[in-house]
Design a protein around this motif. Structure first.
Motif, PDB file in Angstrom:
ATOM      1  N   ARG A  72      32.882  78.115   7.576  1.00  0.00           N
ATOM      2  CA  ARG A  72      34.171  78.712   7.947  1.00  0.00           C
ATOM      3  C   ARG A  72      35.102  77.674   8.575  1.00  0.00           C
ATOM      4  NH1 ARG A  72      30.816  82.402   9.756  1.00  0.00           N
ATOM      5  NH2 ARG A  72      31.050  81.784  11.930  1.00  0.00           N
ATOM      6  N   ASN A  73      34.562  76.832   9.446  1.00  0.00           N
ATOM      7  CA  ASN A  73      35.390  75.936  10.247  1.00  0.00           C
ATOM      8  C   ASN A  73      35.666  74.574   9.605  1.00  0.00           C
ATOM      9  OD1 ASN A  73      35.459  77.900  12.246  1.00  0.00           O
ATOM     10  ND2 ASN A  73      33.641  77.113  13.240  1.00  0.00           N
ATOM     11  N   ASN A  74      34.711  74.021   8.881  1.00  0.00           N
ATOM     12  CA  ASN A  74      34.846  72.650   8.380  1.00  0.00           C
ATOM     13  C   ASN A  74      36.020  72.436   7.425  1.00  0.00           C
ATOM     14  OD1 ASN A  74      32.696  72.021   9.974  1.00  0.00           O
ATOM     15  ND2 ASN A  74      31.294  71.566   8.310  1.00  0.00           N
ATOM     16  N   PRO A  75      36.300  73.353   6.490  1.00  0.00           N
ATOM     17  CA  PRO A  75      37.410  73.092   5.563  1.00  0.00           C
ATOM     18  C   PRO A  75      38.748  72.882   6.270  1.00  0.00           C
ATOM     19  CG  PRO A  75      36.037  74.833   4.697  1.00  0.00           C
ATOM     20  CD  PRO A  75      35.561  74.566   6.108  1.00  0.00           C
ATOM     21  N   ARG A  76      39.038  73.656   7.300  1.00  0.00           N
ATOM     22  CA  ARG A  76      40.326  73.489   7.988  1.00  0.00           C
ATOM     23  C   ARG A  76      40.378  72.191   8.786  1.00  0.00           C
ATOM     24  NH1 ARG A  76      39.847  74.812  13.309  1.00  0.00           N
ATOM     25  NH2 ARG A  76      38.174  76.229  13.829  1.00  0.00           N
ATOM     26  N   LEU A  77      39.205  71.625   9.111  1.00  0.00           N
ATOM     27  CA  LEU A  77      39.140  70.356   9.832  1.00  0.00           C
ATOM     28  C   LEU A  77      39.068  69.157   8.888  1.00  0.00           C
ATOM     29  CD1 LEU A  77      36.488  71.387  12.531  1.00  0.00           C
ATOM     30  CD2 LEU A  77      38.977  71.228  12.826  1.00  0.00           C
ATOM     31  N   GLY A  78      38.927  69.439   7.582  1.00  0.00           N
ATOM     32  CA  GLY A  78      38.802  68.357   6.607  1.00  0.00           C
ATOM     33  C   GLY A  78      37.428  67.704   6.630  1.00  0.00           C
ATOM     34  N   PHE A 130      16.940  68.827  12.842  1.00  0.00           N
ATOM     35  CA  PHE A 130      18.129  68.815  12.006  1.00  0.00           C
ATOM     36  C   PHE A 130      18.406  67.381  11.580  1.00  0.00           C
ATOM     37  CE2 PHE A 130      18.940  72.498  14.749  1.00  0.00           C
ATOM     38  CZ  PHE A 130      19.297  73.455  13.819  1.00  0.00           C
ATOM     39  N   PHE A 131      18.852  67.232  10.346  1.00  0.00           N
ATOM     40  CA  PHE A 131      19.356  65.967   9.819  1.00  0.00           C
ATOM     41  C   PHE A 131      20.663  66.357   9.156  1.00  0.00           C
ATOM     42  CE2 PHE A 131      19.967  62.791   6.520  1.00  0.00           C
ATOM     43  CZ  PHE A 131      19.562  61.599   7.123  1.00  0.00           C
ATOM     44  N   GLN A 132      21.768  65.854   9.677  1.00  0.00           N
ATOM     45  CA  GLN A 132      23.051  66.274   9.148  1.00  0.00           C
ATOM     46  C   GLN A 132      23.952  65.074   8.915  1.00  0.00           C
ATOM     47  OE1 GLN A 132      25.158  69.236  11.480  1.00  0.00           O
ATOM     48  NE2 GLN A 132      26.285  69.875   9.674  1.00  0.00           N
ATOM     49  N   VAL A 133      24.683  65.151   7.805  1.00  0.00           N
ATOM     50  CA  VAL A 133      25.697  64.160   7.473  1.00  0.00           C
ATOM     51  C   VAL A 133      27.038  64.864   7.590  1.00  0.00           C
ATOM     52  CG1 VAL A 133      26.610  62.604   5.699  1.00  0.00           C
ATOM     53  CG2 VAL A 133      24.138  63.028   5.824  1.00  0.00           C
ATOM     54  N   LEU A 134      27.930  64.295   8.395  1.00  0.00           N
ATOM     55  CA  LEU A 134      29.294  64.801   8.541  1.00  0.00           C
ATOM     56  C   LEU A 134      30.242  63.754   7.979  1.00  0.00           C
ATOM     57  CD1 LEU A 134      29.088  66.017  12.255  1.00  0.00           C
ATOM     58  CD2 LEU A 134      28.901  67.429  10.181  1.00  0.00           C
ATOM     59  N   GLU A 135      31.190  64.186   7.148  1.00  0.00           N
ATOM     60  CA  GLU A 135      32.177  63.278   6.563  1.00  0.00           C
ATOM     61  C   GLU A 135      33.571  63.863   6.742  1.00  0.00           C
ATOM     62  OE1 GLU A 135      29.643  61.363   2.886  1.00  0.00           O
ATOM     63  OE2 GLU A 135      30.848  63.156   2.472  1.00  0.00           O
ATOM     64  N   GLY A 136      34.508  62.995   7.065  1.00  0.00           N
ATOM     65  CA  GLY A 136      35.887  63.447   7.203  1.00  0.00           C
ATOM     66  C   GLY A 136      36.679  62.492   8.051  1.00  0.00           C
ATOM     67  N   PRO A 137      37.865  62.935   8.470  1.00  0.00           N
ATOM     68  CA  PRO A 137      38.686  62.096   9.345  1.00  0.00           C
ATOM     69  C   PRO A 137      37.910  61.763  10.626  1.00  0.00           C
ATOM     70  CG  PRO A 137      39.957  63.959   8.529  1.00  0.00           C
ATOM     71  CD  PRO A 137      38.533  64.197   8.132  1.00  0.00           C
ATOM     72  N   ARG A 138      37.995  60.530  11.029  1.00  0.00           N
ATOM     73  CA  ARG A 138      37.190  60.029  12.146  1.00  0.00           C
ATOM     74  C   ARG A 138      37.324  60.896  13.397  1.00  0.00           C
ATOM     75  NH1 ARG A 138      38.397  54.055  13.712  1.00  0.00           N
ATOM     76  NH2 ARG A 138      40.406  55.038  13.914  1.00  0.00           N
ATOM     77  N   SER A 139      38.544  61.231  13.783  1.00  0.00           N
ATOM     78  CA  SER A 139      38.743  62.010  15.013  1.00  0.00           C
ATOM     79  C   SER A 139      38.146  63.415  14.890  1.00  0.00           C
ATOM     80  CB  SER A 139      40.218  62.081  15.379  1.00  0.00           C
ATOM     81  OG  SER A 139      40.956  62.691  14.343  1.00  0.00           O
ATOM     82  N   ALA A 140      38.267  64.039  13.710  1.00  0.00           N
ATOM     83  CA  ALA A 140      37.714  65.378  13.505  1.00  0.00           C
ATOM     84  C   ALA A 140      36.184  65.346  13.526  1.00  0.00           C
ATOM     85  CB  ALA A 140      38.208  65.965  12.180  1.00  0.00           C
ATOM     86  N   VAL A 141      35.593  64.335  12.898  1.00  0.00           N
ATOM     87  CA  VAL A 141      34.134  64.206  12.883  1.00  0.00           C
ATOM     88  C   VAL A 141      33.616  63.982  14.301  1.00  0.00           C
ATOM     89  CG1 VAL A 141      32.212  62.731  12.136  1.00  0.00           C
ATOM     90  CG2 VAL A 141      33.935  63.479  10.482  1.00  0.00           C
TER      91      VAL A 141
END
Length: 180
Positions: free
Chosen positions: A42-48, A60-71
């Motif tokens: 729900r939240n990630n698309p609006r944050l890019g 947990f093993f998670q990869v987050l990708e996007g604008p540096r400040s949002a990540v």
């Protein structure tokens, strides 16, 4: 005319331990993991932001990708989430292109390919805190190639709603985010 620069993209890979007792793994997805996944989608698309989540053996093993400040902001929130503890950044890099570009949050359930890779590299169980940089990269690449719970391998013939379809419909139930 003013040129607007797009925020630089980054990829952050982290590991954490769950603080909740896992539900029956035969059900396909843990209830708390389902809540985390629903909230992310729900939240990630609006944050890019996009990425992939793998949960196994209480980690947990998670990869987050996007604008540096949002990540970075999202990761700071994750560190405060009471469902996680011992959150540790395993890898952080600036990237030109996203590896998981089409996913707000791809979810890989307990995957036989992950288990095979763990055995191949002498890891008795899924413990991303024990991974070296090479193993972290292998996991990211493997999760990129693995089938998500949302996109199962095509069935040879139509089948009744079961397995991933039941789980996916469960993830869409109203009220799933209560208490999150």
């Amino acid at each position: 005319m003013e040129l607007v620069m797009e925020s630089p993209l980054c990829q952050l890979v982290y590991a954490s331990q769950s603080t909740f007792a896992s539900s029956d793994p035969k059900s396909g997805i843990d209830l708390e993991v389902g809540r985390i996944l629903g909230q992310s989608r729900r939240n990630n698309p609006r944050l890019g932001i996009g990425g992939v989540l793998y949960y196994g053996d209480g980690h947990f093993f998670q990869v987050l990708e996007g604008p540096r400040s949002a990540v970075q902001s999202l990761y700071d929130s994750i560190r405060q989430d009471p469902r996680h503890c011992n959150s540790t950044v395993l890898s952080h890099a600036m990237i030109k292109d996203r590896v998981f570009g089409d996913w707000s949050m791809k979810y890989i359930p307990a995957d036989p390919a992950v288990k095979a890779q763990l055995r191949q590299y002498c890891h008795g169980r899924f413990d991303p805190f024990a991974f070296d940089q090479s193993m972290i990269e292998r996991m990211v690449n493997l999760l990129n190639r693995s089938q998500s719970l949302d996109q199962p391998e095509p069935a040879p013939s139509p089948a009744p709603a079961s397995g991933w379809r039941k789980i996916w419909s469960w993830l869409r139930l109203p009220g799933l985010d209560r208490g999150v």
